[in-house]
Design a protein around this motif. Structure first.
Motif, short mmCIF file in Angstrom:
data_model
loop_
_atom_site.label_atom_id
_atom_site.label_comp_id
_atom_site.label_asym_id
_atom_site.label_seq_id
_atom_site.Cartn_x
_atom_site.Cartn_y
_atom_site.Cartn_z
N UNK A 234 0.83 -1.20 0.00
CA UNK A 234 0.00 0.00 0.00
C UNK A 234 0.87 1.26 0.00
N UNK A 235 1.94 1.23 0.79
CA UNK A 235 2.81 2.40 0.88
C UNK A 235 3.39 2.77 -0.49
N UNK A 236 3.73 1.75 -1.27
CA UNK A 236 4.33 2.03 -2.58
C UNK A 236 3.28 2.10 -3.70
N UNK A 237 2.02 2.06 -3.32
CA UNK A 237 0.97 2.24 -4.32
C UNK A 237 0.61 0.99 -5.10
N UNK A 238 0.91 -0.17 -4.56
CA UNK A 238 0.51 -1.42 -5.22
C UNK A 238 -0.77 -1.92 -4.55
N UNK A 239 -1.63 -2.55 -5.35
CA UNK A 239 -2.80 -3.15 -4.70
C UNK A 239 -2.96 -4.60 -5.12
N UNK A 240 -2.11 -5.47 -4.56
CA UNK A 240 -2.18 -6.88 -4.93
C UNK A 240 -3.48 -7.52 -4.43
N UNK A 241 -3.96 -8.50 -5.17
CA UNK A 241 -5.13 -9.26 -4.72
C UNK A 241 -4.69 -10.16 -3.56
N UNK A 242 -5.67 -10.72 -2.87
CA UNK A 242 -5.34 -11.62 -1.75
C UNK A 242 -4.45 -12.76 -2.24
N UNK A 243 -4.75 -13.25 -3.42
CA UNK A 243 -3.98 -14.37 -3.96
C UNK A 243 -2.54 -13.94 -4.25
N UNK A 244 -2.40 -12.76 -4.83
CA UNK A 244 -1.05 -12.26 -5.12
C UNK A 244 -0.27 -12.03 -3.82
N UNK A 245 -0.98 -11.53 -2.82
CA UNK A 245 -0.33 -11.34 -1.51
C UNK A 245 0.20 -12.67 -0.98
N UNK A 246 -0.64 -13.68 -1.09
CA UNK A 246 -0.25 -15.02 -0.62
C UNK A 246 1.01 -15.50 -1.35
N UNK A 247 1.05 -15.24 -2.65
CA UNK A 247 2.21 -15.68 -3.44
C UNK A 247 3.48 -14.97 -2.97
N UNK A 248 3.36 -13.66 -2.74
CA UNK A 248 4.53 -12.89 -2.30
C UNK A 248 5.00 -13.40 -0.92
N UNK A 249 4.03 -13.63 -0.05
CA UNK A 249 4.38 -14.09 1.30
C UNK A 249 5.04 -15.47 1.23
N UNK A 250 4.48 -16.33 0.43
CA UNK A 250 5.01 -17.69 0.33
C UNK A 250 6.42 -17.68 -0.27
N UNK A 251 6.60 -16.88 -1.34
CA UNK A 251 7.91 -16.84 -1.98
C UNK A 251 8.98 -16.17 -1.11
N UNK A 252 8.53 -15.34 -0.15
CA UNK A 252 9.51 -14.67 0.70
C UNK A 252 9.68 -15.35 2.06
N UNK A 253 9.08 -16.52 2.21
CA UNK A 253 9.30 -17.23 3.47
C UNK A 253 10.77 -17.65 3.54
N UNK A 254 11.26 -17.78 4.74
CA UNK A 254 12.66 -18.14 4.91
C UNK A 254 12.97 -19.45 4.17
N UNK A 255 12.08 -20.42 4.30
CA UNK A 255 12.31 -21.72 3.66
C UNK A 255 12.42 -21.58 2.15
N UNK A 256 11.48 -20.86 1.53
CA UNK A 256 11.56 -20.75 0.06
C UNK A 256 12.79 -19.98 -0.36
N UNK A 257 13.10 -18.92 0.37
CA UNK A 257 14.26 -18.12 -0.05
C UNK A 257 15.55 -18.90 0.12
N UNK A 258 15.62 -19.67 1.18
CA UNK A 258 16.83 -20.49 1.40
C UNK A 258 16.96 -21.54 0.28
N UNK A 259 15.83 -22.13 -0.06
CA UNK A 259 15.82 -23.15 -1.09
C UNK A 259 16.27 -22.59 -2.45
N UNK A 260 15.84 -21.36 -2.73
CA UNK A 260 16.14 -20.72 -4.02
C UNK A 260 17.46 -19.97 -4.03
#
Ligand code: A3P
Length: 289
Positions: free
Chosen positions: A211-237
């Motif tokens: 919101x601060x940067x003016x993006x309005x992701x859908x709930x699903x997009x939010x979920x994707x961002x959260x999942x991809x930025x989890x420690x486990x996914x980031x470590x794996x990638x």
């Protein structure tokens, strides 16, 4: 991890130490030529506050936005970025290249506000200030320093603790960093987030950042961002996203590992320094742990 004399690994510029492998006075001087834009996304944080984590969130938000609005191919392909995202790390040609990059640019920095190119404040580019409690920052910095050859190594945790408390760190003193940035904490183009709150409420954290940067992701997009930025996914990638550094960057990714390092005496010293330097500041109050 380098036992070479600290003086050879670090140099001082405007009173702050930096690792000579990553930074140079020439690059600092060339930096003034950066033409900041009002839609730039600046991620500021003291080293080891979770920069790569929040940087990934920002880059994914940009990627989703570009895909939606410009039909561009998503930049969520986990390849290393075109330009190394840290403002102060690189060669003198970096800023000319950055000036040619399309919007929206995501720029990371560990610099004090007074050492940023003036155009960043003039352009009113939005700044996300990421802060993390000093005990976990110190713990993380200790392990990182010992793993990275461009940084000084410390024989013991106790040695590191003394250096951390006596302002001998690359990018300067943690407390000075917080108290200098505190002056900007109420600016309308600055948003602060703590590592701890993002860890506890990632969906809300990502939503607020978007919101601060003016993006309005859908709930699903939010979920994707959260999942991809989890420690486990980031470590794996991490091999793909950060190459050989990957192994060093994603260590534990949690809160309170300091409890496995600090002695009672060190804990008291840190609490005392905290109260003395930043306890009564707005950022200090956010950092209470
Ligand atoms: P630890 O050493 O405590 O594990 P920076 O990116 O600023 O260098 O910060 C590195 C710290 O952020 C490391 O802390 C790292 O593990 C942590 N980190 C990296 N990715 C993370 C994620 N996705 N979630 C939580 N913490 C993360």
């Amino acid at each position: 991890a380098n036992t070479m004399d600290r003086d050879e690994l670090l140099f001082s510029y405007k009173g702050i130490l930096y690792p000579a492998t990553f930074c140079s006075p020439e690059v600092f001087r060339a930096m003034e030529s950066l033409e900041a834009r009002s839609d730039d996304i600046i991620l500021a944080g003291y080293p080891k506050s979770g920069t790569n984590w929040v940087g990934q969130i920002l880059n994914d938000l940009v990627g989703i936005f570009e895909k939606k609005t410009q039909n561009k191919e998503s930049s969520m392909n986990d390849e290393e970025l075109e330009e190394f995202p840290y403002l102060e790390i690189g060669d003198t040609g970096k800023f000319e290249r950055m000036n040619k990059l399309p919007s929206r640019r995501v720029i990371f920095t560990h610099l004090l506000p007074e050492n940023l190119p003036r155009s960043i404040f003039k352009s009113k580019a939005k700044i996300l200030l990421l802060i993390r409690n000093p005990k976990d920052v110190a713990t993380s910095f200790y392990h990182f320093s010992n793993a990275m050859s461009p940084l000084p190594s410390y024989e013991t945790w106790d040695d590191f603790f003394v250096a951390f408390m006596t302002k001998k760190m690359p990018w300067g003193c943690y407390f000075e960093y917080i108290s200098k940035w505190n002056k900007y904490a109420d600016d309308e183009n600055v948003m602060t987030i703590t590592y701890e709150e993002l860890k506890e409420h990632p969906v809300l954290g990502v939503k607020n950042i978007a919101a601060f940067f003016g993006f309005s992701p859908t709930e699903k997009e939010l979920q994707i961002v959260v999942e991809r930025s989890s420690f486990q996914s980031m470590k794996k990638n991490s091999q793909k996203t950060h190459g050989a550094f990957g192994n060093l960057l994603f260590r534990k990714g949690g809160v309170s590992d300091w409890k496995n390092h600090f002695s009672e005496d060190q804990n008291e010293k840190m609490d005392k320094a905290f109260e003395e330097h930043i306890g009564r500041t707005k950022l200090g109050r956010k950092l209470k742990y």
